[in-house]
Design a protein around this motif. Structure first.
Motif, mmCIF file in Angstrom:
data_model
loop_
_atom_site.group_PDB
_atom_site.id
_atom_site.type_symbol
_atom_site.label_atom_id
_atom_site.label_comp_id
_atom_site.label_asym_id
_atom_site.label_seq_id
_atom_site.Cartn_x
_atom_site.Cartn_y
_atom_site.Cartn_z
ATOM 1 N N SER A 12 7.132 4.084 12.767
ATOM 2 C CA SER A 12 7.948 2.462 12.726
ATOM 3 C C SER A 12 8.154 1.972 11.710
ATOM 4 N N SER A 13 7.274 1.985 9.784
ATOM 5 C CA SER A 13 8.062 1.133 9.001
ATOM 6 C C SER A 13 7.544 2.176 8.087
ATOM 7 N N GLY A 14 7.915 1.586 6.329
ATOM 8 C CA GLY A 14 7.785 1.607 5.524
ATOM 9 C C GLY A 14 7.714 3.219 5.009
ATOM 10 N N LEU A 15 6.753 4.199 4.308
ATOM 11 C CA LEU A 15 6.890 5.110 4.006
ATOM 12 C C LEU A 15 6.648 5.946 5.655
ATOM 13 N N GLY A 16 6.398 5.966 6.558
ATOM 14 C CA GLY A 16 6.950 6.673 7.505
ATOM 15 C C GLY A 16 8.271 7.092 7.408
ATOM 16 N N LEU A 33 5.185 8.444 15.893
ATOM 17 C CA LEU A 33 3.716 8.392 16.501
ATOM 18 C C LEU A 33 2.954 6.607 16.083
ATOM 19 N N ASP A 34 3.236 5.307 17.250
ATOM 20 C CA ASP A 34 2.672 4.454 15.608
ATOM 21 C C ASP A 34 2.310 3.030 16.745
ATOM 22 N N VAL A 35 1.847 2.386 16.532
ATOM 23 C CA VAL A 35 1.947 1.542 17.156
ATOM 24 C C VAL A 35 2.757 0.274 17.606
ATOM 25 N N CYS A 59 0.983 5.539 20.483
ATOM 26 C CA CYS A 59 0.113 6.399 20.164
ATOM 27 C C CYS A 59 -1.293 5.780 18.897
ATOM 28 N N ASP A 60 -1.703 5.417 19.221
ATOM 29 C CA ASP A 60 -3.399 4.928 17.960
ATOM 30 C C ASP A 60 -3.419 6.157 17.773
ATOM 31 N N VAL A 61 -3.344 5.947 16.670
ATOM 32 C CA VAL A 61 -3.919 7.858 16.071
ATOM 33 C C VAL A 61 -5.099 7.654 15.726
ATOM 34 N N LEU A 90 -3.882 1.191 7.800
ATOM 35 C CA LEU A 90 -4.033 -0.067 7.763
ATOM 36 C C LEU A 90 -4.782 -0.115 6.325
ATOM 37 N N GLN A 91 -4.100 -1.729 5.924
ATOM 38 C CA GLN A 91 -4.060 -1.939 4.502
ATOM 39 C C GLN A 91 -4.818 -3.264 3.978
ATOM 40 N N PRO A 92 -5.975 -2.704 3.409
ATOM 41 C CA PRO A 92 -6.768 -3.887 3.403
ATOM 42 C C PRO A 92 -6.579 -4.828 2.225
ATOM 43 N N GLY A 151 -13.243 0.540 1.449
ATOM 44 C CA GLY A 151 -12.769 1.092 2.368
ATOM 45 C C GLY A 151 -12.120 2.266 1.974
ATOM 46 N N TYR A 152 -10.341 1.232 1.975
ATOM 47 C CA TYR A 152 -9.668 2.191 2.019
ATOM 48 C C TYR A 152 -9.525 3.285 0.716
ATOM 49 N N ASN A 153 -9.708 2.761 -0.458
ATOM 50 C CA ASN A 153 -10.077 3.711 -1.672
ATOM 51 C C ASN A 153 -10.996 5.136 -1.101
ATOM 52 N N ILE A 155 -11.656 6.196 1.268
ATOM 53 C CA ILE A 155 -11.276 7.161 2.867
ATOM 54 C C ILE A 155 -10.032 8.170 1.834
ATOM 55 N N LYS A 156 -9.696 6.832 0.984
ATOM 56 C CA LYS A 156 -8.085 8.160 0.121
ATOM 57 C C LYS A 156 -9.092 8.736 -0.543
ATOM 58 N N VAL A 157 -9.788 9.253 -1.310
ATOM 59 C CA VAL A 157 -10.242 9.991 -2.155
ATOM 60 C C VAL A 157 -10.462 11.370 -1.012
ATOM 61 N N HIS A 184 1.948 1.672 -5.470
ATOM 62 C CA HIS A 184 2.264 1.008 -5.058
ATOM 63 C C HIS A 184 3.641 0.966 -4.814
ATOM 64 N N VAL A 185 4.386 0.873 -3.719
ATOM 65 C CA VAL A 185 5.332 1.108 -3.361
ATOM 66 C C VAL A 185 5.474 -0.364 -2.082
ATOM 67 N N MET A 186 6.945 -1.279 -2.361
ATOM 68 C CA MET A 186 7.596 -2.339 -1.958
ATOM 69 C C MET A 186 7.715 -1.885 -0.665
ATOM 70 N N THR A 187 6.758 -1.729 0.488
ATOM 71 C CA THR A 187 6.291 -1.733 1.786
ATOM 72 C C THR A 187 6.099 -2.823 2.337
ATOM 73 N N PRO A 188 6.403 -3.068 3.452
ATOM 74 C CA PRO A 188 6.274 -4.534 4.801
ATOM 75 C C PRO A 188 4.727 -5.103 4.350
HETATM 76 N N1 LIG Z 1 2.968 1.120 0.359
HETATM 77 C C1 LIG Z 1 2.331 1.903 -0.754
HETATM 78 O O1 LIG Z 1 2.258 0.812 -1.771
HETATM 79 C C2 LIG Z 1 1.703 3.046 -0.416
HETATM 80 C C3 LIG Z 1 0.509 3.355 -1.967
HETATM 81 C C4 LIG Z 1 -0.104 4.663 -1.496
HETATM 82 C C5 LIG Z 1 -0.070 5.225 -0.488
HETATM 83 N N2 LIG Z 1 0.354 4.570 0.926
HETATM 84 C C6 LIG Z 1 -0.183 4.652 2.003
HETATM 85 O O2 LIG Z 1 1.177 5.157 2.555
HETATM 86 C C7 LIG Z 1 1.300 5.059 4.162
HETATM 87 C C8 LIG Z 1 1.999 4.638 4.789
HETATM 88 O O3 LIG Z 1 1.848 3.202 4.393
HETATM 89 P P1 LIG Z 1 3.504 2.129 4.554
HETATM 90 O O4 LIG Z 1 2.808 1.109 3.434
HETATM 91 O O5 LIG Z 1 4.168 2.608 4.856
HETATM 92 O O6 LIG Z 1 2.679 1.277 5.182
HETATM 93 P P2 LIG Z 1 3.026 0.778 7.008
HETATM 94 O O7 LIG Z 1 2.197 -0.405 7.060
HETATM 95 O O8 LIG Z 1 5.071 -0.169 6.371
HETATM 96 O O9 LIG Z 1 3.517 1.296 7.707
HETATM 97 C C9 LIG Z 1 2.167 2.145 8.376
HETATM 98 C C10 LIG Z 1 2.132 2.429 9.985
HETATM 99 O O10 LIG Z 1 1.572 2.282 10.188
HETATM 100 C C11 LIG Z 1 1.173 2.002 11.644
HETATM 101 N N3 LIG Z 1 -0.175 1.789 12.355
HETATM 102 C C12 LIG Z 1 -1.673 1.554 11.809
HETATM 103 N N4 LIG Z 1 -2.445 1.491 12.263
HETATM 104 C C13 LIG Z 1 -1.842 2.327 13.651
HETATM 105 C C14 LIG Z 1 -2.686 3.178 14.352
HETATM 106 N N5 LIG Z 1 -3.590 2.632 14.934
HETATM 107 N N6 LIG Z 1 -1.699 4.682 15.472
HETATM 108 C C15 LIG Z 1 -0.753 5.066 14.593
HETATM 109 N N7 LIG Z 1 0.443 3.693 13.526
HETATM 110 C C16 LIG Z 1 -0.422 2.881 13.130
HETATM 111 C C17 LIG Z 1 1.865 0.535 10.816
HETATM 112 O O11 LIG Z 1 2.410 -0.263 12.955
HETATM 113 C C18 LIG Z 1 2.556 1.291 10.634
HETATM 114 O O12 LIG Z 1 4.522 1.025 10.924
HETATM 115 C C19 LIG Z 1 -0.485 4.961 4.247
HETATM 116 O O13 LIG Z 1 -1.216 5.958 4.887
HETATM 117 C C20 LIG Z 1 -0.647 3.897 2.926
HETATM 118 O O14 LIG Z 1 -1.948 4.056 2.815
HETATM 119 C C21 LIG Z 1 1.135 3.552 0.472
#
Ligand SMILES: NC(=O)c1ccc[n+]([C@@H]2O[C@H](COP(=O)([O-])OP(=O)(O)OC[C@H]3O[C@@H](n4cnc5c(N)ncnc54)[C@H](O)[C@@H]3O)[C@@H](O)[C@H]2O)c1
Length: 262
Positions: A12-16, A33-35, A59-61, A90-92, A151-153, A155-157, A184-188
């Motif tokens: 629904s957002s960003g990289l997905g 699949l997204d919330v 879908c809550d993954v 989720l991003q903290p 946590g996030y760090n 998890i990514k490992v 870093h990517v300029m997503t929401p």
């Molecule tokens: N943007 C960055 O700088 C960056 C860098 C490295 C890795 N990433 C990774 O890329 C991926 C996407 O990040 P993004 O920046 O596009 O973030 P984003 O917030 O734009 O997209 C994440 C999506 O996940 C969804 N989501 C959250 N909880 C959920 C759940 N329980 N079930 C289903 N969907 C859920 C959100 O609704 C959102 O649409 C993440 O794994 C993030 O860790 C992002």
């Protein structure tokens, strides 16, 4: 044109979202699949405008029953699942291990790590009978660099290692499993963190070799490459899309200074 489907968590957002649109342009039907229902319906509409079939499924993954129900919906309504991209997360904000909120960490593990595991299990089960498929997980530079998001760090490992293990397990079915590692990517979420003062935009560029960050479409392009036949001999790898931050990071603190800046 085929009726093969690409399933994108976090679509629904960003990289997905960028990956979903890239796979639609590459001729795949797309399931998101997204919330975030509003975002998911919006992206699904764009996929349809590109001429492909699309569905958004709430879908809550982190809920394995919800993931299994989504896989069931896809198997009943779509063609073969050829691609899975696990972008939901989720991003903290930065925090200390000694004072971290363990309920929040529990949730982050459930969504970011177990959500990756559950979706890989459910959709690999649909790929195995076809002896065909490609999974791309979302790692990060966090998979390779210690950064203060404990946590996030970690998890990514774990996601990078999980990707390797699954690649070995599924290789005999000609299913490839790879990971992308963006900087870093300029997503929401990053834009929000900068706006709230949780990230210092002026410091972000310093360790990167290149004078620009990846765009979401650059990450989507790398995902599409890893999913394509061009990468048919590539499995179990993490591909950094990092504008050179992993190479350049230690230069920032190197005691000898940076020679071309002297
Ligand atoms: N943007 C960055 O700088 C960056 C860098 C490295 C890795 N990433 C990774 O890329 C991926 C996407 O990040 P993004 O920046 O596009 O973030 P984003 O917030 O734009 O997209 C994440 C999506 O996940 C969804 N989501 C959250 N909880 C959920 C759940 N329980 N079930 C289903 N969907 C859920 C959100 O609704 C959102 O649409 C993440 O794994 C993030 O860790 C992002």
């Amino acid at each position: 044109m085929t009726n093969a489907v690409a399933v994108i968590t976090g679509g629904s957002s960003g990289l997905g979202e960028a990956a979903a649109l890239r796979f639609a342009r590459d001729g795949y039907d797309v399931v998101l699949l997204d919330v975030d229902k509003t975002g998911g319906e919006r992206v699904a509409d764009v996929v349809r405008a590109l001429g492909r079939k699309a569905a958004f499924q709430f879908c809550d993954v982190g809920n394995p029953a919800a993931v299994d129900a989504a896989a069931q919906m896809v198997s009943e309504n779509f063609g073969p699942v050829e691609v899975l991209v696990t972008s939901a997360a989720l991003q903290p904000n930065p925090e200390c291990i000694m004072t971290m909120d363990m309920d929040w960490h529990d949730k982050m593990w459930r969504v970011n790590y177990f959500g990756t595991v559950y979706t890989c299990q459910a959709f690999a089960r649909l790929m195995i009978p076809n002896n065909k498929g490609s999974i791309v997980t979302l790692g990060s530079i966090h998979s390779r660099m210690p950064l203060p998001l404990p946590g996030y760090n970690v998890i990514k490992v774990a996601i990078e290692r999980f990707t390797q293990l699954l690649a070995v397990e599924l290789g005999r079915f000609t299913i490839r499993v790879n990971c992308v590692g963006p900087t870093h990517v300029m997503t929401p979420p990053l834009l929000k963190a900068i706006a709230e003062g949780e990230r210092d935009e002026s410091k972000i560029m310093a360790p990167h070799a290149l004078p620009y960050l990846p765009e979401p479409e650059d990450v989507a392009g790398a995902i599409a490459f890893l999913a394509s036949d061009q990468a048919k001999a590539i499995t179990g790898v993490l591909l950094p899309i990092d504008s050179g931050i992993i190479a350049g990071d230690a230069f920032v603190t190197y005691a000898g200074g940076i020679p071309w800046l002297k």
